[in-house]
Design an enzyme around this catalytic site. Structure first.
Site: not given
Ligand code: GAR
Length: 194
Positions: A70, A95-98, A110, A112, A146, A177
């Protein structure tokens, strides 16, 4: 000449939020400046790459599988971002743990899909849907070491009705979103009144 405003957007999958940000910001003028979105992904197969291409934008691909750990992946990401010098770094479905290699050097926000601090980590929409709560929501927060725990910058509720399915609830979360992230970015960049 005024320097353009650059927004780096990190993503891993479909990139619907990336595309929404491109529609809102890319090529738009703010005063004398033009806004540019720079997409970056860790997955060469991410659907967002094609979405960006349809808008004439190339994505920087840094495949995490090319790195032994990582820290070395994060190091490459930091190097890339330093060279770009964006005004804002946005994680939208990244989707990466940093590691601290990233979080100690780069300021980022970010997106969420839950009302943090509830339902951190992966699969947040499903966890929220199955919780029995009558509301879910969307959070935008600063990225810290965190996971999903940095300062909350913006939050919006989504109602969870008895007739909702996981699919309809997901749709409502996504629509929220698409509104909240551009709104928050405008505020952070001080471009509220354009
Ligand atoms: C989104 O719903 C975002 O909030 C989530 O991934 C989706 C990406 O959709 N993020 C997480 O869950 C982060 N922990 P997209 O690729 O269509 O924008």
């Amino acid at each position: 000449m005024a320097r353009d405003i650059k927004i780096a957007v990190l993503f891993s999958g479909e990139g619907t939020n990336l595309e929404n940000l491109i529609r809102h910001f890319h090529g738009k003028r703010f005063g004398e400046k033009t806004i540019g979105i720079v997409p970056i992904t860790n997955r060469p197969e991410a659907g967002g790459i094609e979405r960006a291409k349809r808008h004439g934008i190339d994505t920087i691909v840094i495949d995490h599988r090319d790195f032994p750990n990582r820290e070395s992946f994060d190091g490459k990401l930091v190097e890339t971002l330093r060279a770009l010098a964006p005004d804002l770094v946005v994680m939208a479905g990244f989707m990466r743990i940093l590691t601290p290699v990233f979080t100690s050097q780069i300021e980022a926000i970010n997106l969420h899909p839950s009302l943090l601090p509830l339902f951190k980590g992966a699969d947040a929409i499903r966890k929220s849907f199955e919780s029995g709560m009558k509301v879910g929501g969307v959070t935008i927060h600063r990225v810290t070491q965190e996971l999903d725990s940095g300062k909350i910058l913006a939050q919006s509720c989504v109602s969870l009705e008895n007739h909702d399915t996981l699919e309809s609830f997901t749709h409502k979360i996504r629509q929220t979103e698409y509104r909240l992230l551009p709104e928050t970015i405008r505020e952070l960049l001080g471009i509220c009144g354009w």
